[in-house]
Design a protein around this motif. Sequence first.
Motif, short mmCIF file in Angstrom:
data_model
loop_
_atom_site.label_atom_id
_atom_site.label_comp_id
_atom_site.label_asym_id
_atom_site.label_seq_id
_atom_site.Cartn_x
_atom_site.Cartn_y
_atom_site.Cartn_z
N GLU A 171 21.50 29.14 64.02
CA GLU A 171 20.83 29.80 65.15
C GLU A 171 21.61 31.07 65.47
N PRO A 172 21.09 32.24 65.07
CA PRO A 172 21.81 33.48 65.33
C PRO A 172 21.84 33.82 66.81
N SER A 173 22.91 34.46 67.21
CA SER A 173 23.01 34.95 68.59
C SER A 173 22.32 36.29 68.70
N GLU A 174 22.31 36.83 69.89
CA GLU A 174 21.74 38.17 70.08
C GLU A 174 22.71 39.26 69.69
N HIS A 175 23.94 38.89 69.35
CA HIS A 175 24.98 39.87 69.06
C HIS A 175 24.94 40.34 67.61
N LEU A 176 25.11 41.64 67.43
CA LEU A 176 25.28 42.23 66.10
C LEU A 176 26.60 42.99 66.14
N VAL A 177 27.48 42.70 65.19
CA VAL A 177 28.81 43.32 65.18
C VAL A 177 28.95 44.18 63.94
N ARG A 178 29.39 45.40 64.15
CA ARG A 178 29.63 46.32 63.03
C ARG A 178 31.12 46.27 62.67
N ILE A 179 31.39 46.06 61.39
CA ILE A 179 32.76 46.09 60.88
C ILE A 179 32.92 47.41 60.15
N GLU A 180 33.73 48.30 60.70
CA GLU A 180 33.90 49.65 60.16
C GLU A 180 35.20 49.73 59.36
N LEU A 181 35.07 49.90 58.03
CA LEU A 181 36.22 50.06 57.15
C LEU A 181 36.50 51.56 57.05
N THR A 182 37.41 52.02 57.86
CA THR A 182 37.57 53.45 58.08
C THR A 182 38.08 54.21 56.86
N ASP A 183 38.87 53.54 56.01
CA ASP A 183 39.48 54.26 54.89
C ASP A 183 38.58 54.35 53.67
N VAL A 184 37.51 53.57 53.63
CA VAL A 184 36.60 53.62 52.47
C VAL A 184 35.18 54.00 52.89
N ALA A 185 35.02 54.44 54.13
CA ALA A 185 33.73 54.92 54.64
C ALA A 185 32.61 53.90 54.39
#
Length: 264
Positions: A171-185
């Motif tokens: 059951e997915p939540s309403e939250h969406l999380v972005r994981i930003e890998l800054t060194d590899v764009a």
Amino acid sequence: MTRLDFPTYLDHVRLESARFREALTDCDPQARVPACPDWDAADLVWHLAEVQWFWAHTVRTRPSAPDESAVRPARPTTYSELLTHFDSCSADLVAQLEAADPTEPAWSWAPEQTVGFTYRRQAHEALIHRLDAEQAAGAVTPLDPSLAADGVAELLEVMYGGQAPPWGRFEPSEHLVRIELTDVATDLWVRPGLFFGTNPESGKNHDSAHLVLTDPGEASATVSGRSVDLDTWLWKRRDDGDLTVSGDRAAYDALLAAVSTPLD
């Protein structure tokens, strides 16, 4: 995305295994492993030797599932014998992967049932335990950013996330999380939620946090950092001190719940 080619994964299995061995060669066998406090250096050698023996055996006997009755090697009694045993297991794993086509069918505990799963999984297994070895020995060296970036993806899509067992529901939540890998764009997007179900084999009810890797969208929260910092944080080898978290704290907490299980 972050996937590497199979020859590169195999190169990393060789390289990270060699660095693991180098770090532990002159290490005190009783030195504690910080991320796995129940282990000392000798236990760590035995653990990775067992893992590499198992996956060499699995590739060798593909596509059948591993024979539970197969005789496994006994743990050597001295540290030098442990290191020699590791050398043998590691060389066998490399030899079995070299002789196999990554696209061939092979058993795994994940939905992906190919030799290629072992290429990728064992590159990351060797990487993270190389870090364990260096932390135990007190001589940490830099990790490869491209492999670490793929490690973040593997953790989110396979180790912590991915397809829920068919006997339960996510059951997915309403939250969406972005994981930003800054060194590899590179950005990865995950949706935390809850998994419910009853395991038909054990009869046990499961109610646990879970996540899935998903398509981009409007993020509730963002976690940013270098690939190495994200990979080692998700593996519980370092804290989140080098990461930047922004957005809805509840979304971040949902992510933390989904990645809370320690990994050996």
